[in-house]
Design a protein around this motif. Structure first.
Motif: not given
Length: 190
Positions: A149-151, A154-155, A160-161, A165
């Motif tokens: 996932t993009k989240k 990001a990690s 932060s997600h 974004y």
């Protein structure tokens, strides 16, 4: 891989969220993640997850081969099937088999290069710069098809997600990137 080491390996399954090991535990195994994904992670004082390594179809916890304790948590981020190699048997195989030792050293050198890129990336203050650095160092084609996932990405980038974004949106608006779902592509300069 020497036959005796293969025979000593244990097949292990982990559910999503399960710990393969925790910070501070005495290392007993080096893992090879056959299916799924496992991560080495720590948490900042603010509670933000910091991803040190993502392992898919690769060795995991290899840096703990000669450590007294694991320095990160090893966690399955999705269901995982792994081979667990006893550390003692692994060390014997490295000592007795020059061909295996040479391949192991090559693998570790690739991991060092990857880790250096990650450290360099983490030093960049701007989220957009981190994204572009990742594409330049990890995606020679300029294309990234996320397998997470993009989240989660990001990690891995130390963002932060929300920051990810925003930066993806800005880079897309500027014509630097094309974002199509999980496909992120660096646009060629004209």
């Amino acid at each position: 891989m020497p036959a005796r080491l293969r025979e000593a390996a244990e097949w292990r399954e982990y559910d999503k969220g399960a710990a393969l090991f925790l910070i501070g535990e005495r290392p007993r195994f080096i893992y090879f993640i056959v299916h799924g994904e496992a991560r080495l992670r720590r948490h900042s004082q603010e509670g933000m997850e910091m991803v040190m390594q993502r392992a898919r179809n690769s060795f995991f916890a290899e840096a703990s081969l000669e450590s007294a304790a694991y320095h990160c948590d090893g966690v399955a981020t999705e269901p995982v099937l792994a081979l667990a190699f006893p550390i003692g048997k692994f060390l014997i195989a490295l000592a007795e088999c020059p061909n295996f030792r040479g391949k192991w050293i090559s693998l570790l050198l690739r991991e060092v290069r990857r880790a250096r890129g990650q450290v360099e990336r983490q030093g960049l203050r701007n989220a957009g710069d981190r994204i572009l650095h990742y594409l330049e160092t990890e995606c020679p084609s300029g294309q990234l098809r996320l397998n997470q996932t993009k989240k989660a990405w990001a990690s891995e980038l130390g963002l932060s997600h929300e920051a990810l974004y925003r930066a993806l949106g800005k880079l897309s608006d500027q014509g630097v990137l094309r974002v199509d779902g999980l496909l992120i592509e660096k646009m060629k300069k004209t």
